[in-house]
Motif scaffolding. Structure first.
Motif, PDB file in Angstrom:
ATOM      1  N   PRO A   1       2.771   1.639  14.201  1.00 59.87           N
ATOM      2  CA  PRO A   1       1.880   1.984  13.311  1.00 59.87           C
ATOM      3  C   PRO A   1       4.306   1.479  12.477  1.00 59.87           C
ATOM      4  CG  PRO A   1       1.184   3.241  14.503  1.00 59.87           C
ATOM      5  CD  PRO A   1       1.547   2.485  15.283  1.00 59.87           C
ATOM      6  N   PHE A   2       3.965   1.594  10.788  1.00 62.74           N
ATOM      7  CA  PHE A   2       5.656   1.848  10.671  1.00 62.74           C
ATOM      8  C   PHE A   2       6.272   2.948  10.415  1.00 62.74           C
ATOM      9  CE2 PHE A   2       4.092  -2.109   9.430  1.00 62.74           C
ATOM     10  CZ  PHE A   2       4.720  -3.445  10.134  1.00 62.74           C
ATOM     11  N   THR A   3       6.911   3.800  10.435  1.00 63.77           N
ATOM     12  CA  THR A   3       7.529   4.710  10.471  1.00 63.77           C
ATOM     13  C   THR A   3       8.347   4.733   9.530  1.00 63.77           C
ATOM     14  OG1 THR A   3       7.575   5.603  12.664  1.00 63.77           O
ATOM     15  CG2 THR A   3       8.372   6.957  10.564  1.00 63.77           C
ATOM     16  N   VAL A   4       7.971   5.199   7.874  1.00 56.77           N
ATOM     17  CA  VAL A   4       8.640   5.456   6.715  1.00 56.77           C
ATOM     18  C   VAL A   4       9.274   6.714   6.758  1.00 56.77           C
ATOM     19  CG1 VAL A   4       8.368   4.651   3.921  1.00 56.77           C
ATOM     20  CG2 VAL A   4       6.997   3.277   6.084  1.00 56.77           C
TER      21      VAL A   4
ATOM     22  N   GLU B   1       0.269  -1.099   0.439  1.00 60.29           N
ATOM     23  CA  GLU B   1      -0.129   0.059  -0.096  1.00 60.29           C
ATOM     24  C   GLU B   1       0.521   1.488   0.056  1.00 60.29           C
ATOM     25  OE1 GLU B   1      -0.346  -2.598   2.402  1.00 60.29           O
ATOM     26  OE2 GLU B   1      -2.178  -3.337   1.863  1.00 60.29           O
ATOM     27  N   VAL B   2       1.954   1.005   0.814  1.00 58.35           N
ATOM     28  CA  VAL B   2       2.828   2.471   0.668  1.00 58.35           C
ATOM     29  C   VAL B   2       3.411   1.913  -0.921  1.00 58.35           C
ATOM     30  CG1 VAL B   2       4.898   3.230   2.143  1.00 58.35           C
ATOM     31  CG2 VAL B   2       3.310   1.958   3.381  1.00 58.35           C
TER      32      VAL B   2
ATOM     33  N   ALA C   1      17.469  13.088  -1.789  1.00 61.83           N
ATOM     34  CA  ALA C   1      19.134  13.859  -2.807  1.00 61.83           C
ATOM     35  C   ALA C   1      20.142  13.742  -1.686  1.00 61.83           C
ATOM     36  CB  ALA C   1      19.537  15.025  -3.273  1.00 61.83           C
ATOM     37  N   ASP C   2      20.471  13.943  -0.530  1.00 64.83           N
ATOM     38  CA  ASP C   2      21.758  14.254  -0.045  1.00 64.83           C
ATOM     39  C   ASP C   2      21.522  13.290   1.320  1.00 64.83           C
ATOM     40  OD1 ASP C   2      19.667  14.947   2.314  1.00 64.83           O
ATOM     41  OD2 ASP C   2      20.852  17.195   2.814  1.00 64.83           O
ATOM     42  N   ALA C   3      20.830  12.186   1.224  1.00 61.52           N
ATOM     43  CA  ALA C   3      20.433  11.216   2.363  1.00 61.52           C
ATOM     44  C   ALA C   3      20.565  11.611   3.459  1.00 61.52           C
ATOM     45  CB  ALA C   3      20.467   9.930   1.341  1.00 61.52           C
ATOM     46  N   GLU C   4      20.576  12.454   3.636  1.00 56.42           N
ATOM     47  CA  GLU C   4      21.163  13.183   4.971  1.00 56.42           C
ATOM     48  C   GLU C   4      20.291  13.156   6.042  1.00 56.42           C
ATOM     49  OE1 GLU C   4      24.970  15.430   5.108  1.00 56.42           O
ATOM     50  OE2 GLU C   4      25.323  14.825   3.232  1.00 56.42           O
ATOM     51  N   ASP C   5      19.695  14.115   6.158  1.00 50.34           N
ATOM     52  CA  ASP C   5      18.351  13.896   7.275  1.00 50.34           C
ATOM     53  C   ASP C   5      17.464  13.126   6.688  1.00 50.34           C
ATOM     54  OD1 ASP C   5      20.188  15.969   9.156  1.00 50.34           O
ATOM     55  OD2 ASP C   5      19.441  17.089   7.597  1.00 50.34           O
ATOM     56  N   PRO C   6      16.772  12.486   7.690  1.00 49.45           N
ATOM     57  CA  PRO C   6      15.967  11.034   7.298  1.00 49.45           C
ATOM     58  C   PRO C   6      14.565  12.303   7.563  1.00 49.45           C
ATOM     59  CG  PRO C   6      16.942  10.450   8.836  1.00 49.45           C
ATOM     60  CD  PRO C   6      17.542  11.727   8.835  1.00 49.45           C
ATOM     61  N   GLU C   7      13.589  12.402   6.550  1.00 49.95           N
ATOM     62  CA  GLU C   7      12.931  13.085   6.895  1.00 49.95           C
ATOM     63  C   GLU C   7      11.546  11.737   6.759  1.00 49.95           C
ATOM     64  OE1 GLU C   7      12.006  15.164   4.015  1.00 49.95           O
ATOM     65  OE2 GLU C   7      14.201  16.679   3.968  1.00 49.95           O
ATOM     66  N   VAL C   8      10.393  12.248   7.844  1.00 51.88           N
ATOM     67  CA  VAL C   8       9.204  10.800   7.691  1.00 51.88           C
ATOM     68  C   VAL C   8       8.645  11.214   6.166  1.00 51.88           C
ATOM     69  CG1 VAL C   8       7.312  10.286   9.254  1.00 51.88           C
ATOM     70  CG2 VAL C   8       9.297  11.236  10.204  1.00 51.88           C
ATOM     71  N   TYR C   9       8.105  10.561   5.600  1.00 47.62           N
ATOM     72  CA  TYR C   9       7.026  10.056   4.712  1.00 47.62           C
ATOM     73  C   TYR C   9       5.554   9.764   4.920  1.00 47.62           C
ATOM     74  CZ  TYR C   9       4.938   8.436   0.718  1.00 47.62           C
ATOM     75  OH  TYR C   9       4.515   8.558  -0.830  1.00 47.62           O
ATOM     76  N   GLY C  10       5.669   8.801   6.065  1.00 49.29           N
ATOM     77  CA  GLY C  10       4.465   8.866   6.728  1.00 49.29           C
ATOM     78  C   GLY C  10       4.750   8.017   7.702  1.00 49.29           C
ATOM     79  N   ARG C  11       2.940   7.268   8.305  1.00 50.13           N
ATOM     80  CA  ARG C  11       3.419   6.308   9.312  1.00 50.13           C
ATOM     81  C   ARG C  11       2.283   5.311   9.227  1.00 50.13           C
ATOM     82  NH1 ARG C  11       4.782  10.126  11.633  1.00 50.13           N
ATOM     83  NH2 ARG C  11       7.054  10.310  13.217  1.00 50.13           N
ATOM     84  N   PHE C  12       1.972   4.104   8.520  1.00 55.39           N
ATOM     85  CA  PHE C  12       1.369   3.545   8.337  1.00 55.39           C
ATOM     86  C   PHE C  12       1.081   1.756   8.687  1.00 55.39           C
ATOM     87  CE2 PHE C  12       3.711   5.758   5.366  1.00 55.39           C
ATOM     88  CZ  PHE C  12       2.568   5.678   4.241  1.00 55.39           C
TER      89      PHE C  12
END
Length: 145
Positions: free
Chosen positions: A126-129, A92-93, A134-145
């Protein structure tokens, strides 16, 4: 242009045309001895994905090359269209990602959470995705599923 780049371009082009057979194509990169990766491949296939499997001696070089910190990694990575999907990601994600088409490199579900596709047990929370930017350095939350 190498074979990896050409394949990603062809898959992205197929995704642009609704209803094409390649729209559900995926390539899973994993190690040959990982049982949960095999279960994840079976899960994707059961959900209608046409899965190619590429075995590697180690996933570390792939994650290093992609700039993925080990805390954001898992035991396998999947190419779906123009995106990289890391870990035991629910379909689904992936479908949401393909529908929204954000300008990111991909998404990651770090580790091997209990109850995620291919992993035993019941889902505990919930899974934190996270987004792979582009820089892949600071993780940003896409969503919780």
């Amino acid at each position: 242009m190498n074979q990896y780049t050409l394949r990603r371009l062809l898959m992205a082009a197929a995704l642009a045309v609704p209803g094409t057979a390649l729209a559900t194509a995926a390539t899973v990169h994993k190690t040959p001895t990982c049982g949960c990766c095999d279960f994840y491949v079976e899960y994707l296939e059961a959900q209608g994905f046409d899965v190619d499997v590429v075995d590697h001696d180690s996933m570390v070089p792939l994650f290093r090359e992609a700039g993925i910190d080990r805390t954001m990694a898992s035991c396998h990575t999947t190419e779906v269209g123009p995106y990289t999907v890391i870990g035991h990601m629910p379909v689904e994600v992936i479908e949401q990602l393909l529908e929204e088409r954000p300008m990111i490199r991909g998404i990651t579900l770090p580790g091997m959470p209990t109850g995620s596709p291919g992993m035993p047990g019941e889902k505990q929370e919930p899974f934190t995705v996270y987004r792979i930017t582009a820089d892949a350095e600071d993780p940003e939350v896409y969503g919780r599923f």
